[in-house]
Design a protein around this motif. Sequence first.
Motif, PDB file in Angstrom:
ATOM      1  N   SER A 196      -7.177  51.457 -15.252  1.00  0.00           N
ATOM      2  CA  SER A 196      -7.046  50.021 -14.992  1.00  0.00           C
ATOM      3  C   SER A 196      -5.609  49.635 -14.682  1.00  0.00           C
ATOM      4  O   SER A 196      -5.350  48.819 -13.784  1.00  0.00           O
ATOM      5  CB  SER A 196      -7.559  49.218 -16.201  1.00  0.00           C
ATOM      6  OG  SER A 196      -6.846  49.567 -17.377  1.00  0.00           O
ATOM      7  N   GLU A 197      -4.640  50.220 -15.411  1.00  0.00           N
ATOM      8  CA  GLU A 197      -3.225  49.936 -15.147  1.00  0.00           C
ATOM      9  C   GLU A 197      -2.807  50.425 -13.767  1.00  0.00           C
ATOM     10  O   GLU A 197      -2.034  49.775 -13.062  1.00  0.00           O
ATOM     11  CB  GLU A 197      -2.338  50.591 -16.216  1.00  0.00           C
ATOM     12  CG  GLU A 197      -2.436  49.959 -17.589  1.00  0.00           C
ATOM     13  CD  GLU A 197      -3.438  50.699 -18.469  1.00  0.00           C
ATOM     14  OE1 GLU A 197      -4.411  51.258 -17.917  1.00  0.00           O
ATOM     15  OE2 GLU A 197      -3.238  50.704 -19.697  1.00  0.00           O
ATOM     16  N   LEU A 198      -3.330  51.574 -13.368  1.00  0.00           N
ATOM     17  CA  LEU A 198      -2.993  52.125 -12.054  1.00  0.00           C
ATOM     18  C   LEU A 198      -3.573  51.274 -10.928  1.00  0.00           C
ATOM     19  O   LEU A 198      -2.934  51.069  -9.894  1.00  0.00           O
ATOM     20  CB  LEU A 198      -3.501  53.567 -11.945  1.00  0.00           C
ATOM     21  CG  LEU A 198      -2.787  54.572 -12.843  1.00  0.00           C
ATOM     22  CD1 LEU A 198      -3.484  55.926 -12.790  1.00  0.00           C
ATOM     23  CD2 LEU A 198      -1.329  54.718 -12.425  1.00  0.00           C
ATOM     24  N   LEU A 199      -4.766  50.793 -11.124  1.00  0.00           N
ATOM     25  CA  LEU A 199      -5.397  49.936 -10.118  1.00  0.00           C
ATOM     26  C   LEU A 199      -4.599  48.648  -9.933  1.00  0.00           C
ATOM     27  O   LEU A 199      -4.435  48.151  -8.810  1.00  0.00           O
ATOM     28  CB  LEU A 199      -6.833  49.605 -10.532  1.00  0.00           C
ATOM     29  CG  LEU A 199      -7.685  48.828  -9.521  1.00  0.00           C
ATOM     30  CD1 LEU A 199      -7.820  49.616  -8.218  1.00  0.00           C
ATOM     31  CD2 LEU A 199      -9.051  48.509 -10.110  1.00  0.00           C
ATOM     32  N   ALA A 200      -4.059  48.127 -11.027  1.00  0.00           N
ATOM     33  CA  ALA A 200      -3.276  46.889 -10.962  1.00  0.00           C
ATOM     34  C   ALA A 200      -1.930  47.101 -10.261  1.00  0.00           C
ATOM     35  O   ALA A 200      -1.322  46.146  -9.773  1.00  0.00           O
ATOM     36  CB  ALA A 200      -3.044  46.351 -12.375  1.00  0.00           C
ATOM     37  N   ASN A 201      -1.476  48.342 -10.189  1.00  0.00           N
ATOM     38  CA  ASN A 201      -0.176  48.652  -9.576  1.00  0.00           C
ATOM     39  C   ASN A 201      -0.338  49.523  -8.331  1.00  0.00           C
ATOM     40  O   ASN A 201       0.532  50.346  -8.028  1.00  0.00           O
ATOM     41  CB  ASN A 201       0.719  49.360 -10.598  1.00  0.00           C
ATOM     42  CG  ASN A 201       1.156  48.475 -11.745  1.00  0.00           C
ATOM     43  OD1 ASN A 201       2.080  47.688 -11.625  1.00  0.00           O
ATOM     44  ND2 ASN A 201       0.464  48.592 -12.876  1.00  0.00           N
ATOM     45  N   TRP A 202      -1.405  49.302  -7.571  1.00  0.00           N
ATOM     46  CA  TRP A 202      -1.703  50.165  -6.429  1.00  0.00           C
ATOM     47  C   TRP A 202      -0.637  50.095  -5.333  1.00  0.00           C
ATOM     48  O   TRP A 202      -0.405  51.076  -4.616  1.00  0.00           O
ATOM     49  CB  TRP A 202      -3.077  49.812  -5.841  1.00  0.00           C
ATOM     50  CG  TRP A 202      -3.139  48.458  -5.183  1.00  0.00           C
ATOM     51  CD1 TRP A 202      -3.447  47.278  -5.788  1.00  0.00           C
ATOM     52  CD2 TRP A 202      -2.881  48.147  -3.818  1.00  0.00           C
ATOM     53  NE1 TRP A 202      -3.403  46.241  -4.883  1.00  0.00           N
ATOM     54  CE2 TRP A 202      -3.066  46.749  -3.662  1.00  0.00           C
ATOM     55  CE3 TRP A 202      -2.525  48.900  -2.698  1.00  0.00           C
ATOM     56  CZ2 TRP A 202      -2.891  46.101  -2.436  1.00  0.00           C
ATOM     57  CZ3 TRP A 202      -2.355  48.261  -1.476  1.00  0.00           C
ATOM     58  CH2 TRP A 202      -2.541  46.879  -1.349  1.00  0.00           C
ATOM     59  N   THR A 203       0.056  48.956  -5.201  1.00  0.00           N
ATOM     60  CA  THR A 203       1.084  48.842  -4.153  1.00  0.00           C
ATOM     61  C   THR A 203       2.254  49.795  -4.411  1.00  0.00           C
ATOM     62  O   THR A 203       2.868  50.303  -3.471  1.00  0.00           O
ATOM     63  CB  THR A 203       1.623  47.397  -4.058  1.00  0.00           C
ATOM     64  OG1 THR A 203       2.119  46.985  -5.339  1.00  0.00           O
ATOM     65  CG2 THR A 203       0.539  46.439  -3.601  1.00  0.00           C
ATOM     66  N   ILE A 204       2.559  50.033  -5.680  1.00  0.00           N
ATOM     67  CA  ILE A 204       3.631  50.973  -6.029  1.00  0.00           C
ATOM     68  C   ILE A 204       3.254  52.373  -5.556  1.00  0.00           C
ATOM     69  O   ILE A 204       4.056  53.074  -4.918  1.00  0.00           O
ATOM     70  CB  ILE A 204       3.885  50.988  -7.552  1.00  0.00           C
ATOM     71  CG1 ILE A 204       4.351  49.617  -8.038  1.00  0.00           C
ATOM     72  CG2 ILE A 204       4.899  52.070  -7.912  1.00  0.00           C
ATOM     73  CD1 ILE A 204       4.534  49.534  -9.551  1.00  0.00           C
ATOM     74  N   ILE A 205       2.022  52.767  -5.857  1.00  0.00           N
ATOM     75  CA  ILE A 205       1.558  54.115  -5.512  1.00  0.00           C
ATOM     76  C   ILE A 205       1.536  54.315  -3.999  1.00  0.00           C
ATOM     77  O   ILE A 205       2.042  55.320  -3.481  1.00  0.00           O
ATOM     78  CB  ILE A 205       0.143  54.357  -6.099  1.00  0.00           C
ATOM     79  CG1 ILE A 205       0.187  54.234  -7.622  1.00  0.00           C
ATOM     80  CG2 ILE A 205      -0.385  55.720  -5.680  1.00  0.00           C
ATOM     81  CD1 ILE A 205      -1.175  54.187  -8.273  1.00  0.00           C
ATOM     82  N   VAL A 206       0.980  53.346  -3.281  1.00  0.00           N
ATOM     83  CA  VAL A 206       0.884  53.450  -1.821  1.00  0.00           C
ATOM     84  C   VAL A 206       2.273  53.507  -1.179  1.00  0.00           C
ATOM     85  O   VAL A 206       2.535  54.321  -0.286  1.00  0.00           O
ATOM     86  CB  VAL A 206       0.073  52.270  -1.242  1.00  0.00           C
ATOM     87  CG1 VAL A 206       0.146  52.262   0.282  1.00  0.00           C
ATOM     88  CG2 VAL A 206      -1.376  52.360  -1.695  1.00  0.00           C
ATOM     89  N   GLY A 207       3.180  52.646  -1.643  1.00  0.00           N
ATOM     90  CA  GLY A 207       4.530  52.626  -1.086  1.00  0.00           C
ATOM     91  C   GLY A 207       5.277  53.925  -1.316  1.00  0.00           C
ATOM     92  O   GLY A 207       5.842  54.511  -0.384  1.00  0.00           O
ATOM     93  N   LEU A 208       5.276  54.400  -2.554  1.00  0.00           N
ATOM     94  CA  LEU A 208       5.958  55.656  -2.872  1.00  0.00           C
ATOM     95  C   LEU A 208       5.375  56.819  -2.073  1.00  0.00           C
ATOM     96  O   LEU A 208       6.100  57.692  -1.579  1.00  0.00           O
ATOM     97  CB  LEU A 208       5.839  55.957  -4.376  1.00  0.00           C
ATOM     98  CG  LEU A 208       6.580  55.031  -5.338  1.00  0.00           C
ATOM     99  CD1 LEU A 208       6.261  55.410  -6.780  1.00  0.00           C
ATOM    100  CD2 LEU A 208       8.088  55.103  -5.114  1.00  0.00           C
ATOM    101  N   LEU A 209       4.057  56.793  -1.938  1.00  0.00           N
ATOM    102  CA  LEU A 209       3.352  57.852  -1.208  1.00  0.00           C
ATOM    103  C   LEU A 209       3.776  57.885   0.264  1.00  0.00           C
ATOM    104  O   LEU A 209       4.138  58.945   0.804  1.00  0.00           O
ATOM    105  CB  LEU A 209       1.847  57.616  -1.339  1.00  0.00           C
ATOM    106  CG  LEU A 209       0.853  58.666  -0.852  1.00  0.00           C
ATOM    107  CD1 LEU A 209      -0.492  58.406  -1.517  1.00  0.00           C
ATOM    108  CD2 LEU A 209       0.673  58.619   0.652  1.00  0.00           C
ATOM    109  N   LEU A 210       3.735  56.728   0.914  1.00  0.00           N
ATOM    110  CA  LEU A 210       4.064  56.666   2.345  1.00  0.00           C
ATOM    111  C   LEU A 210       5.504  57.110   2.615  1.00  0.00           C
ATOM    112  O   LEU A 210       5.766  57.923   3.514  1.00  0.00           O
ATOM    113  CB  LEU A 210       3.855  55.241   2.866  1.00  0.00           C
ATOM    114  CG  LEU A 210       2.407  54.766   2.980  1.00  0.00           C
ATOM    115  CD1 LEU A 210       2.364  53.298   3.389  1.00  0.00           C
ATOM    116  CD2 LEU A 210       1.631  55.614   3.977  1.00  0.00           C
ATOM    117  N   GLY A 211       6.442  56.581   1.843  1.00  0.00           N
ATOM    118  CA  GLY A 211       7.844  56.937   2.033  1.00  0.00           C
ATOM    119  C   GLY A 211       8.095  58.403   1.784  1.00  0.00           C
ATOM    120  O   GLY A 211       8.830  59.067   2.532  1.00  0.00           O
TER     121      GLY A 211
END
Length: 254
Positions: A196-211
Amino acid sequence: MEIVLSILLYAGVGFLAQMIDGALGMAYGVSSNSFLLSVGVSPKVASACVHLAETFTTGVSGISHWKLGNVDKELFKKLIIPGVLGAVVGAYILTQIDGNVIKPWISAYLLIMGIVILVKAIRYDGEHKEVTTHISIMGLIGGFFDAIGGGGWGPIVTTTLVARGKHPRFAIGSVNSSEFFVTFSQSVVFLFTLSSELLANWTIIVGLLLGGVIAAPLAAHLTRKLPVRLLMGMVGVLIIGLSVRTILISLGVL
């Protein structure tokens, strides 16, 4: 628009962190995790987000290093299993305690290793030796502290290998390639315990991943091109700087 800007911000963080990590064999987790903690993300969520994104970046980085001939296959195989075991245990413990408690002790060790590497860089004469002892223990400790501290696989394992005389190019390439398996195992634990915490912070994961994915192949090429003495010096300076910063933060100086 706010979501797009947030993703772009974290993509910039991921790009810079992966350029450092892919070229020097360390500090993706340390760099990006430090940024997340500075903006108020909790240690366990920060570590989980970083490692989920890092699963993809380490995959691309590992393939790049493998294709460029930067990987010592025997060292790679010896690091994987103990690294994964340490990572799984560390990830689970982190969900139960505050990983910041042991960070100063890790940083003190890394500070010493950074100084050793700098001295070796100054005295470098072109000689390297095969590192064959205590690799499993090194992998186990590296995987454990990587999960607990939000980063540490590269700083602990790469630093120790280079300090013991391993050629920086092959230490970096082998550690980066094996890191995919270490990171993936942690991510599985985090997905089951912090979904649930990860789902709430999905923009962090996507951004770090792309960069990180964009930077990974570029950083692998940089490792192959940099002179050995310069590479060792950069590793030493980076480790000393990050370790001193962590210790000062822990003491409340920063």
